[in-house]
Design an enzyme around this catalytic site. Structure first.
Site, mmCIF file in Angstrom:
data_model
loop_
_atom_site.group_PDB
_atom_site.id
_atom_site.type_symbol
_atom_site.label_atom_id
_atom_site.label_comp_id
_atom_site.label_asym_id
_atom_site.label_seq_id
_atom_site.Cartn_x
_atom_site.Cartn_y
_atom_site.Cartn_z
ATOM 1 N N GLU A 259 0.816 -1.216 0.000
ATOM 2 C CA GLU A 259 0.000 0.000 0.000
ATOM 3 C C GLU A 259 0.849 1.265 0.000
ATOM 4 O O GLU A 259 0.441 2.290 -0.544
ATOM 5 C CB GLU A 259 -0.959 0.002 1.194
ATOM 6 C CG GLU A 259 -2.114 -0.967 1.061
ATOM 7 C CD GLU A 259 -1.792 -2.361 1.585
ATOM 8 O OE1 GLU A 259 -2.662 -3.249 1.525
ATOM 9 O OE2 GLU A 259 -0.644 -2.557 2.065
ATOM 10 N N PHE B 145 -12.588 -7.589 12.938
ATOM 11 C CA PHE B 145 -11.393 -7.994 12.201
ATOM 12 C C PHE B 145 -11.058 -6.964 11.129
ATOM 13 O O PHE B 145 -11.908 -6.575 10.341
ATOM 14 C CB PHE B 145 -11.614 -9.364 11.552
ATOM 15 C CG PHE B 145 -10.465 -9.832 10.715
ATOM 16 C CD1 PHE B 145 -9.247 -10.153 11.308
ATOM 17 C CD2 PHE B 145 -10.590 -9.937 9.341
ATOM 18 C CE1 PHE B 145 -8.183 -10.577 10.536
ATOM 19 C CE2 PHE B 145 -9.533 -10.367 8.561
ATOM 20 C CZ PHE B 145 -8.317 -10.686 9.155
ATOM 21 N N GLN B 146 -9.818 -6.510 11.146
ATOM 22 C CA GLN B 146 -9.295 -5.508 10.221
ATOM 23 C C GLN B 146 -10.084 -4.194 10.270
ATOM 24 O O GLN B 146 -10.255 -3.514 9.258
ATOM 25 C CB GLN B 146 -9.232 -6.052 8.792
ATOM 26 C CG GLN B 146 -8.168 -7.143 8.620
ATOM 27 C CD GLN B 146 -7.855 -7.472 7.181
ATOM 28 O OE1 GLN B 146 -8.707 -7.347 6.304
ATOM 29 N NE2 GLN B 146 -6.629 -7.912 6.925
ATOM 30 N N LYS C 17 -18.097 -1.981 3.994
ATOM 31 C CA LYS C 17 -18.358 -3.051 3.037
ATOM 32 C C LYS C 17 -19.840 -3.160 2.694
ATOM 33 O O LYS C 17 -20.208 -3.415 1.536
ATOM 34 C CB LYS C 17 -17.845 -4.383 3.587
ATOM 35 C CG LYS C 17 -17.880 -5.524 2.585
ATOM 36 C CD LYS C 17 -17.235 -6.786 3.133
ATOM 37 C CE LYS C 17 -17.227 -7.894 2.076
ATOM 38 N NZ LYS C 17 -16.601 -9.141 2.599
ATOM 39 N N MET D 218 22.723 10.792 4.491
ATOM 40 C CA MET D 218 22.531 12.077 5.146
ATOM 41 C C MET D 218 22.614 11.931 6.666
ATOM 42 O O MET D 218 23.128 12.832 7.355
ATOM 43 C CB MET D 218 21.198 12.697 4.735
ATOM 44 C CG MET D 218 21.046 14.148 5.147
ATOM 45 S SD MET D 218 22.298 15.241 4.407
ATOM 46 C CE MET D 218 21.576 15.552 2.806
#
Length: 576
Positions: free
Chosen positions: A64, A126-127, A176, A485
Site C-alpha cells: 500500500e 477484524f481488520q 463493506k 545524510m
C-alpha cells in the site's frame, strides 16, 4: 420460515450496488489510472471492477505504501488527482505515510479505503481501524459513507476538494455493506460545499502594492515554489522576470518552474542551496514569494532570513501567509491569476545593474563543486552524466537524503513538473513507486528514479510492478552503503559516531533486480561508464543500475541547524 426468492440473471445484472456506482463515478471524473491492492473489505469494489469494462486501468502495486507514492508521482507530473484503493485496517493504515506526504507537499490524492460493515464499526472487528480519526490531521478532508445514495456526490466532492484551492489528499472510507448495498437509480450527485470557496483571484489593491514595492526596490529577488508548478504558471513567471530582469531563486519543490539554464536563475535556496541564491535572499530588500510556504529547510534561522527585505507572499492558502515569515504584502490567490494581473500592470523600476552584477558575481565565483574520486564513482559527477545523456528532459524522482540533494544541485531542471521528490515529510522509499506513477502518467517520457540504497530497500518490492507492466523506468541506486545524510550529520555534528547509519549487509542489488526479471548492471568506477549509459537510459525496458559511489562524500554547501542561510559551510573546497 425462509422464503426462497428467485432472481433472474437479467434482474441481477440490472441491480446497481454501491461498488458499481463507485466505478461509474471514477469514470465520470475522467480517471484513467487507479492504484490498488485488494482485500476483504474492498472485495465488492474489485468484483465491480472485474464485471465492468471500465475506462481506466488498474495498477496492482506490491504494498500500500507503493500505491500511495505511485499516486503521488502520477499527480505531481500530471496535475490530475492520483487515485488509490486499499482495504480496511492494515491496508488503510499503510497509506498514512503517503497521505501525510501528499498533505505536506500539496498533492491532489483521492484515496478510497475499505471499512468493516457499518453494524460492527466500533467493536474492534477484524481488520477494523478508525480511518477517519487516523486521517483527520493529515488530509484536506475525509468522508465515511453512511448511505449508498450519497456515494456519487461524495466522490464528486472528493475530487473537487483534492484538486481545487491548495491541492491535497482526500480520503473516502467505504464500509463493506455500503459497497454491497443496492442503489437507487435516481441519486443526487450535486456538490454541496457551501463552506468551501477557495480564493483564486487576487485583490488588485495588493497587486498594486507589490508593483509599487518593486518600483522602489534596489535589490529585488523572486522566490519560486511548488505553487508555480501546480498553477501551470511558468510562462507567466518567465514573462514577469524577463520584463524586469529579476534574479530568481527556487525552493526544492519549485525546481523546474523557472529554467535552470536562464542567466537570472541563481539556484536553489536553503539548507543545501547555492551560495548565490542564499546570499541574494539574505541581502534582498524585496522578496517576492510565488507559491512557497517558507518551511524551515528554506529559511534556516528565522531571525536571519531575508532580514532587510519587505516580503510579498502570493499563495492560494491564506493559512500559509504570515505563518512562518511575516508578509508586508499578502496576496491570497492562485499564483497564475496573480501573475497575469501583475503582468498587466507596470512599474518604472530603478536601475538595479549593480545588484544584478553582484548576484551574477556570486554565481560565477561560488559555483557548486565536488571532488572527483580516483576509485569509486563521484555521485555528483554521475548525476551530471545522467543529465547529459537525457539532455535534461527526463522526469526524475528521488528518495530522501544525499542523493536527493545532489540531484537537485546537479541535474538542471528546465521544465516544470519534471522533479518528483518528497519535500515536507522527507519520506524514504518514495522514489521508485513515484517513478511508476510518473511513467504511467507519461508513457513516452524518460523517467529516472535516483534512489539511495537505504530508501530503495523500503519499497524495492515495486520492481515487480515495473516488470508486470513493463514500465521503462530506470532505477539508479546511489550506493554508498550508508544512510548517507544521517551519516553526514553524525560526522559533522556527532563527532563521527556512526550509530546505526552504515548499511553493512546490503543485498546484491544486481542479483535482486535480475530475480524480478529486470536487466541490472553494476558500475564500480567512472571508467566503466561510457556509451553504454546512453543505451541503458534510453532503452524501452526497465533497468536497475547499482552505482557504487564514494562512501564518505558530503553534500555541500550546507547550513548547519540553527544557523542563518548566510552562514553556510563548504561553499568552497576545504572551506568547512
Amino acid at each position: 420460515m425462509k422464503v426462497e426468492v428467485e432472481h433472474s440473471e437479467e434482474t441481477a445484472e440490472n441491480i446497481k450496488t454501491g461498488a458499481d456506482l463507485l466505478v461509474e463515478a471514477l469514470a465520470e471524473q475522467d480517471v484513467d489510472t487507479v492504484f490498488g491492492y485488494p482485500g476483504g473489505a474492498v472485495l465488492p469494489i474489485y468484483d465491480a471492477l472485474y464485471r465492468h469494462e471500465s475506462s481506466f486501468k488498474h495498477i496492482l502495486c506490491r504494498h500500500e505504501q507503493g500505491l500511495i507514492h505511485a499516486a503521488e508521482g502520477y499527480a505531481r507530473v500530471s496535475s490530475k488527482p492520483g487515485v488509490v484503493i486499499a482495504t480496511s485496517g492494515p491496508g488503510a493504515t499503510n497509506l498514512i505515510t503517503g497521505i501525510t506526504d501528499a498533505m505536506m507537499d500539496s498533492l491532489p490524492i483521492v484515496a478510497f479505503t475499505g471499512q468493516v460493515s457499518s453494524k460492527v464499526i466500533g467493536t474492534d472487528a477484524f481488520q477494523e481501524a478508525d480511518v477517519i480519526g487516523l486521517t483527520t490531521p493529515v488530509t484536506k478532508h475525509n468522508y465515511q459513507v453512511t448511505d449508498v445514495k450519497d456515494l456519487k456526490r461524495i466522490v464528486k466532492e472528493a475530487f473537487h476538494i483534492a484538486s481545487t484551492g491548495r491541492p491535497g489528499p482526500v480520503v473516502v472510507d467505504i464500509p463493506k455493506n455500503i459497497s454491497e448495498a443496492a442503489a437507487e437509480t435516481a441519486e443526487n450527485d450535486e456538490i454541496r460545499l457551501p463552506g468551501y470557496q477557495p480564493t483564486t483571484k487576487p485583490n488588485p489593491l495588493q497587486i498594486n502594492r507589490l508593483l509599487e514595492a518593486l518600483e522602489k526596490s534596489e535589490r529585488p529577488v523572486v522566490l519560486t515554489g511548488a505553487g508555480i508548478q501546480f498553477a501551470n504558471a511558468s510562462e507567466e513567471l518567465r514573462t514577469f522576470v524577463g520584463r524586469y530582469n529579476l534574479p530568481v531563486v527556487s525552493t526544492l519543490l519549485g525546481l523546474g518552474a523557472f529554467n535552470a539554464d536562464d542567466k537570472n536563475f541563481l539556484g536553489m535556496a536553503g539548507m543545501h542551496g547555492t551560495y548565490a541564491a542564499n546570499m541574494a535572499v539574505h541581502d534582498a530588500d524585496l522578496l517576492i514569494n510565488f507559491g512557497a510556504r517558507f518551511d524551515d529547510r528554506l529559511t534556516g534561522k528565522i531571525s536571519d532570513f531575508a532580514p532587510h527585505a519587505k516580503i510579498a507572499h502570493i499563495d492560494i492558502d491564506p493559512a500559509e501567509i504570515g505563518k512562518n515569515i511575516p508578509a508586508q504584502i499578502p496576496v491570497v490567490a492562485d499564483v497564475k491569476e496573480a501573475l497575469e494581473l501583475i503582468n498587466q500592470g507596470h512599474c518604472d523600476m530603478k536601475a538595479i545593474d549593480s545588484w544584478i552584477h553582484k548576484t551574477q558575481q556570486d554565481k560565477e565565483e561560488n559555483p557548486l563543486w565536488y571532488d572527483r574520486t580516483k576509485e569509486l564513482i563521484s555521485p555528483q559527477w554521475f548525476i551530471e552524466q545522467v543529465y547529459k545523456v537525457t539532455e535534461g528532459n527526463a522526469i526524475v524522482t528521488t528518495d530522501v537524503g544525499q542523493h536527493q540533494m545532489w540531484s537537485a544541485q546537479f541535474y538542471k531542471f528546465n521544465q516544470p513538473n519534471h522533479f518528483v521528490t518528497s519535500g515536507g515529510l522527507g519520506t524514504m522509499g518514495f522514489g521508485l513507486p513515484a517513478a511508476i506513477g510518473a511513467q504511467l502518467a507519461f508513457p513516452n517520457k524518460n523517467v529516472v528514479a535516483i534512489v539511495g540504497d537505504g530508501g530503495f530497500q523500503m519499497t524495492m518490492q515495486e520492481l515487480a510492478t515495473l516488470k508486470q507492466y513493463n514500465l521503462p523506468v530506470k532505477v539508479i541506486i546511489v550506493n554508498n552503503e550508508a544512510l548517507g545524510m544521517v551519516r553526514q550529520w553524525q560526522e559533522k555534528f556527532y563527532d563521527e559516531r556512526y550509530s546505526e547509519s552504515l548499511m553493512q549487509t546490503n543485498p546484491d542489488f544486481v542479483k535482486l533486480g535480475e530475480s524480478f526479471g529486470i536487466k541490472s548492471v553494476r558500475y564500480t568506477s567512472e571508467d566503466e561508464i561510457d556509451d553504454e549509459l546512453k543505451d541503458i537510459l534510453t532503452s524501452d525496458e526497465p533497468v536497475l543500475i547499482d552505482a557504487r559511489v564514494e562512501k564518505l562524500d558530503l553534500v555541500y554547501p550546507m547550513v548547519p541547524a540553527g544557523k542563518g542561510n548566510h552562514e553556510m559551510i563548504g561553499v568552497r573546497p576545504c572551506s568547512e
